[in-house]
Design an enzyme around this catalytic site. Sequence first.
Site, short mmCIF file in Angstrom:
data_model
loop_
_atom_site.label_atom_id
_atom_site.label_comp_id
_atom_site.label_asym_id
_atom_site.label_seq_id
_atom_site.Cartn_x
_atom_site.Cartn_y
_atom_site.Cartn_z
N ARG A 26 -2.81 -24.64 36.04
CA ARG A 26 -2.85 -23.72 37.21
C ARG A 26 -1.59 -22.90 37.40
NH1 ARG A 26 -5.58 -28.24 39.44
NH2 ARG A 26 -7.81 -27.91 39.26
N GLU A 69 4.58 5.17 25.82
CA GLU A 69 4.74 4.67 27.20
C GLU A 69 6.00 5.25 27.83
OE1 GLU A 69 2.21 3.09 28.36
OE2 GLU A 69 1.35 1.72 26.88
N HIS A 73 -7.95 3.37 26.05
CA HIS A 73 -8.68 2.10 25.88
C HIS A 73 -10.03 2.33 25.20
CE1 HIS A 73 -6.31 -0.20 29.25
NE2 HIS A 73 -5.64 -0.09 28.14
N ARG A 91 -0.24 1.61 41.63
CA ARG A 91 0.02 1.10 40.27
C ARG A 91 -0.91 1.72 39.22
NH1 ARG A 91 1.65 -4.97 38.16
NH2 ARG A 91 1.59 -4.42 35.96
N ASN A 111 -1.51 3.87 34.34
CA ASN A 111 -2.57 3.95 33.33
C ASN A 111 -2.85 5.38 32.88
OD1 ASN A 111 -3.25 1.20 32.92
ND2 ASN A 111 -4.08 1.20 34.99
N LYS A 161 8.90 1.51 36.21
CA LYS A 161 7.79 0.55 36.32
C LYS A 161 8.06 -0.48 37.41
CE LYS A 161 4.38 -2.19 34.09
NZ LYS A 161 3.67 -2.61 32.90
N GLU A 176 -2.20 -3.56 41.96
CA GLU A 176 -2.93 -2.32 41.69
C GLU A 176 -4.01 -2.03 42.74
OE1 GLU A 176 -3.28 -1.39 37.50
OE2 GLU A 176 -5.09 -0.26 37.91
N HIS A 191 -2.04 0.53 20.23
CA HIS A 191 -2.24 0.84 21.65
C HIS A 191 -1.49 2.13 22.03
CE1 HIS A 191 -2.67 0.20 25.95
NE2 HIS A 191 -1.37 0.34 26.09
N LYS A 208 1.19 -8.20 34.41
CA LYS A 208 -0.19 -8.14 33.92
C LYS A 208 -0.27 -8.93 32.63
CE LYS A 208 -2.11 -3.87 35.76
NZ LYS A 208 -2.66 -2.54 35.40
N HIS A 213 -4.62 5.98 29.67
CA HIS A 213 -5.19 4.70 29.24
C HIS A 213 -6.71 4.63 29.33
CE1 HIS A 213 -1.03 3.54 29.24
NE2 HIS A 213 -1.28 2.28 28.96
P1 NAD Z 1 2.25 -5.84 19.12
O1 NAD Z 1 2.56 -6.91 20.05
O2 NAD Z 1 1.04 -5.97 18.28
O3 NAD Z 1 3.51 -5.61 18.19
C1 NAD Z 1 3.44 -4.62 17.19
C2 NAD Z 1 3.80 -5.16 15.80
O4 NAD Z 1 5.20 -5.27 15.69
C3 NAD Z 1 3.25 -6.53 15.51
O5 NAD Z 1 2.88 -6.59 14.17
C4 NAD Z 1 4.45 -7.42 15.78
O6 NAD Z 1 4.40 -8.64 15.08
C5 NAD Z 1 5.56 -6.57 15.26
N1 NAD Z 1 6.88 -6.82 15.82
C6 NAD Z 1 7.17 -7.12 17.11
N2 NAD Z 1 8.50 -7.11 17.28
C7 NAD Z 1 9.05 -6.83 16.08
C8 NAD Z 1 10.39 -6.67 15.64
N3 NAD Z 1 11.40 -6.71 16.49
N4 NAD Z 1 10.59 -6.42 14.34
C9 NAD Z 1 9.55 -6.30 13.48
N5 NAD Z 1 8.27 -6.41 13.84
C10 NAD Z 1 8.02 -6.67 15.15
O7 NAD Z 1 2.08 -4.43 19.89
P2 NAD Z 1 2.85 -3.80 21.14
O8 NAD Z 1 2.73 -2.35 20.94
O9 NAD Z 1 4.14 -4.41 21.38
O10 NAD Z 1 1.93 -4.23 22.37
C11 NAD Z 1 0.62 -3.76 22.50
C12 NAD Z 1 -0.11 -4.64 23.48
O11 NAD Z 1 0.51 -4.57 24.75
C13 NAD Z 1 -1.56 -4.25 23.68
O12 NAD Z 1 -2.36 -5.39 23.57
C14 NAD Z 1 -1.58 -3.70 25.09
O13 NAD Z 1 -2.81 -3.90 25.72
C15 NAD Z 1 -0.49 -4.48 25.75
N6 NAD Z 1 0.08 -3.85 26.93
C16 NAD Z 1 0.19 -4.60 28.05
C17 NAD Z 1 0.76 -4.06 29.18
C18 NAD Z 1 0.95 -4.92 30.39
O14 NAD Z 1 1.33 -4.39 31.44
N7 NAD Z 1 0.75 -6.20 30.29
C19 NAD Z 1 1.23 -2.75 29.18
C20 NAD Z 1 1.11 -2.00 27.99
C21 NAD Z 1 0.53 -2.57 26.87
N1 GLY Z 2 0.46 -0.87 31.93
C1 GLY Z 2 -0.14 -0.73 33.21
C2 GLY Z 2 0.42 -1.62 34.25
O1 GLY Z 2 1.28 -2.43 33.99
O2 GLY Z 2 0.02 -1.57 35.38
#
Ligand code: NAD
Ligand code: GLY
Length: 369
Positions: A129, A193, A260, A249, A253, A235, A245, A273, A151, A256
């Site tokens: 939890r 971003e 998406h 907030r 997006n 942010k 949101e 992404h 998130k 997005h």
């Molecule tokens: P990712 O986590 O897939 O990382 C990209 C690639 O880089 C992967 O292969 C990873 O292993 C590699 N990598 C990471 N750090 C590295 C480093 N320092 N050196 C070498 N390789 C490295 O992708 P991302 O772009 O970081 O994240 C995308 C995700 O984030 C999506 O799923 C998206 O939905 C999510 N997201 C979430 C929010 C939120 O608010 N929670 C906001 C934006 C995006």
């Molecule tokens: N990436 C959108 C949010 O964090 O609200």
Amino acid sequence: MPGGATANRPMRALQVSLGDRSYPIVVGAGALERRDLLEPIVAGRSVAIVSNTTVAPLYAGRLRAMLGGAAQVVDVVLPDGEAHKHWQTLNGIFDALLAARFDRNSVLVALGGGVVGDMAGFAAAVYQRGIDFVQVPTTLLAQVDSSVGGKTGINHPLGKNMIGAFHQPRLVLADVACLQSLPQRELIAGLAEVIKHGAIADWAYFDAVADDLPALLAKDTAALERAVARSCEIKADVVAHDEREAGLRAILNFGHTFGHAIEAGMGYGEWLHGEAVGAGMVMATDLSQRLGLLDAADGARIRALVSAAGLPVAAPRWSAERYVELMSVDKKAERGTPKFVLLEALGRACVRRAPDDALRATLAATATG
Ligand code: NAD
Ligand code: GLY
């Protein structure tokens, strides 16, 4: 690769202000080695470093060396990639925590990009939890965006990030030196971003990013620190005003709703992404202009910066019906009708429904890839 020499560089410290759930974001080369900040969180507790097969070999050892005060440290290494951001991988985290007898006082440390951060954060939100977690983002995208704001979640085959929870971390350590090992395609995806933050909230930052673009693409440490710090500031401010949101907030997006749809339609992991957000921002910009909200000059500046960053500006050439179907599962959709984050000016966003004819015209003009 960053080493001990970076640990004494001055760092920027920001705060996400959420009452008793407030937390610091520390930005700078060497932030990964802030034992002083980690120690009070992990002392005497069971800690799991949740990472993936790519990032763990690069940075988990250095992070583990900062966790000397923990009662035990367990490594949970996930398969790499968006295609693994699903229920089965999440369950693997629970398997590891239960096997190591982690209790409610345990802590997760997410070490990786947004995929690892979203999954580890969701695991922390629901394990027994809810337990504490720390974000150590290692991609530009995760440092400027996903590690901040709480998130967390996973994908469902029918929709991106459809299963999740709000769960704030206790601390974010954004070590820009980790970006030196990041593939260039991933760095560029993170720039989407960064551009987004300027476009929705701060035209001067948008201009500064345009000026800094060559330095950012060359992974200049000072330029990266400036971008990560300012993006996190924007942010954090939005999240502090609207954590769940209810309204404001949603502007985070921008790009997005279209993005998406591209990710889900292509199959997760085909387009990064950030790449989908890049094309999505161009589509949302086009729609903003068609609705008479944004002037042509600002629209052209957004398209130019997305393109100069090396992000896609043309979306996949699918029918309008396919886009509408994919967008109907967006979390901003109401009874299946999508809403869009649009721009009233560079630096000012709003959320609107779009008339069908304007949406179709935008798709015809931008879904040309
Ligand atoms: P990712 O986590 O897939 O990382 C990209 C690639 O880089 C992967 O292969 C990873 O292993 C590699 N990598 C990471 N750090 C590295 C480093 N320092 N050196 C070498 N390789 C490295 O992708 P991302 O772009 O970081 O994240 C995308 C995700 O984030 C999506 O799923 C998206 O939905 C999510 N997201 C979430 C929010 C939120 O608010 N929670 C906001 C934006 C995006
Ligand atoms: N990436 C959108 C949010 O964090 O609200």
